[in-house]
Design a protein around this motif. Structure first.
Motif, PDB file in Angstrom:
ATOM      1  N   VAL A 110     -19.731  27.846  68.069  1.00 49.58           N
ATOM      2  CA  VAL A 110     -18.829  27.320  69.101  1.00 49.58           C
ATOM      3  C   VAL A 110     -18.235  28.507  69.871  1.00 49.58           C
ATOM      4  CG1 VAL A 110     -16.712  26.033  69.543  1.00 49.58           C
ATOM      5  CG2 VAL A 110     -18.329  25.211  67.813  1.00 49.58           C
ATOM      6  N   ALA A 111     -18.673  28.635  71.109  1.00 52.06           N
ATOM      7  CA  ALA A 111     -18.341  29.835  71.891  1.00 52.06           C
ATOM      8  C   ALA A 111     -17.022  29.693  72.644  1.00 52.06           C
ATOM      9  CB  ALA A 111     -19.476  30.102  72.878  1.00 52.06           C
ATOM     10  N   ASP A 112     -16.693  28.462  73.039  1.00 51.44           N
ATOM     11  CA  ASP A 112     -15.471  28.287  73.833  1.00 51.44           C
ATOM     12  C   ASP A 112     -14.941  26.873  73.633  1.00 51.44           C
ATOM     13  OD1 ASP A 112     -13.535  29.221  75.730  1.00 51.44           O
ATOM     14  OD2 ASP A 112     -14.452  27.880  77.222  1.00 51.44           O
ATOM     15  N   VAL A 113     -13.624  26.752  73.671  1.00 55.59           N
ATOM     16  CA  VAL A 113     -12.983  25.440  73.532  1.00 55.59           C
ATOM     17  C   VAL A 113     -11.910  25.317  74.616  1.00 55.59           C
ATOM     18  CG1 VAL A 113     -11.567  23.924  72.092  1.00 55.59           C
ATOM     19  CG2 VAL A 113     -13.324  25.361  71.030  1.00 55.59           C
ATOM     20  N   ARG A 114     -11.957  24.218  75.368  1.00 61.10           N
ATOM     21  CA  ARG A 114     -10.887  23.916  76.311  1.00 61.10           C
ATOM     22  C   ARG A 114     -10.313  22.564  75.906  1.00 61.10           C
ATOM     23  NH1 ARG A 114     -12.535  23.611  81.906  1.00 61.10           N
ATOM     24  NH2 ARG A 114     -10.386  24.096  82.454  1.00 61.10           N
ATOM     25  N   MET A 115      -8.989  22.499  75.933  1.00 61.08           N
ATOM     26  CA  MET A 115      -8.318  21.271  75.496  1.00 61.08           C
ATOM     27  C   MET A 115      -7.501  20.725  76.645  1.00 61.08           C
ATOM     28  SD  MET A 115      -5.893  20.799  72.162  1.00 61.08           S
ATOM     29  CE  MET A 115      -5.077  19.219  71.846  1.00 61.08           C
ATOM     30  N   GLY A 116      -7.497  19.393  76.783  1.00 59.98           N
ATOM     31  CA  GLY A 116      -6.703  18.795  77.853  1.00 59.98           C
ATOM     32  C   GLY A 116      -6.204  17.433  77.438  1.00 59.98           C
ATOM     33  N   LYS A 117      -5.667  16.735  78.421  1.00 62.02           N
ATOM     34  CA  LYS A 117      -5.126  15.385  78.185  1.00 62.02           C
ATOM     35  C   LYS A 117      -6.071  14.365  78.807  1.00 62.02           C
ATOM     36  CE  LYS A 117      -1.443  16.963  80.277  1.00 62.02           C
ATOM     37  NZ  LYS A 117      -0.129  17.175  80.920  1.00 62.02           N
ATOM     38  N   TYR A 118      -6.122  13.208  78.181  1.00 57.65           N
ATOM     39  CA  TYR A 118      -7.000  12.141  78.664  1.00 57.65           C
ATOM     40  C   TYR A 118      -6.180  10.853  78.731  1.00 57.65           C
ATOM     41  CZ  TYR A 118     -10.667   8.590  78.371  1.00 57.65           C
ATOM     42  OH  TYR A 118     -11.470   7.503  78.614  1.00 57.65           O
ATOM     43  N   PHE A 119      -6.255  10.160  79.844  1.00 58.18           N
ATOM     44  CA  PHE A 119      -5.489   8.919  80.022  1.00 58.18           C
ATOM     45  C   PHE A 119      -6.423   7.786  80.416  1.00 58.18           C
ATOM     46  CE2 PHE A 119      -1.292  10.881  80.107  1.00 58.18           C
ATOM     47  CZ  PHE A 119      -1.550  12.161  80.549  1.00 58.18           C
TER      48      PHE A 119
END
Lengths: 82, 82
Positions: free
Chosen positions: A34-43
């Motif tokens: 796993v080279a990169d992780v981006r986290m966000g919000k989901y609605f």
């Protein structure tokens, strides 16, 4: 009825501390690939039909409430539900 | 390289306090047509090719780290990147 799916993420230029923390935790599980992780919000918004254009409603809600326009970007999809 | 998009939401049976709070705030913006709001987490994982099956990797990461299997459900999409 409409279903709007909204995705809010940090802009590419903004450091994503949560994403970094999750990546470290993933590497502790030995998933080095796993080279990169981006986290966000989901609605998911359920929106009744009204005299207003549903895209305008979603845009306004995203700009005023769901995202911080200085640090985050958003995208959305709108589907019509039976 | 693969791109995995992961969506983590509360199970239908679980009260979603954040979703309720966002709905109230939306109604304060006079968007009464918004009937329901569900809020969750969204992840984008970049995964290098390895000898492991990428779906197995994503499943294991979801179960062990990204979601609380008692209260949340997850779904994901995996795309191959050029």
């Amino acid at each position: 009825m409409y279903l709007a799916k909204v995705y809010v993420m940090y802009k590419e230029s903004v450091l994503d501390p949560q994403g970094e923390a999750v990546k470290k935790a993933i590497h502790k599980l030995d998933y080095e690939e796993v080279a990169d992780v981006r986290m966000g919000k989901y609605f998911e918004l359920k929106i009744a039909k009204s005299d207003r254009d549903v895209s305008d409603v979603v845009e306004d809600i995203c700009n005023k409430l769901l995202s911080n326009v200085n640090m985050e970007s958003y995208r959305y999809e709108i589907m019509e539900e039976e």
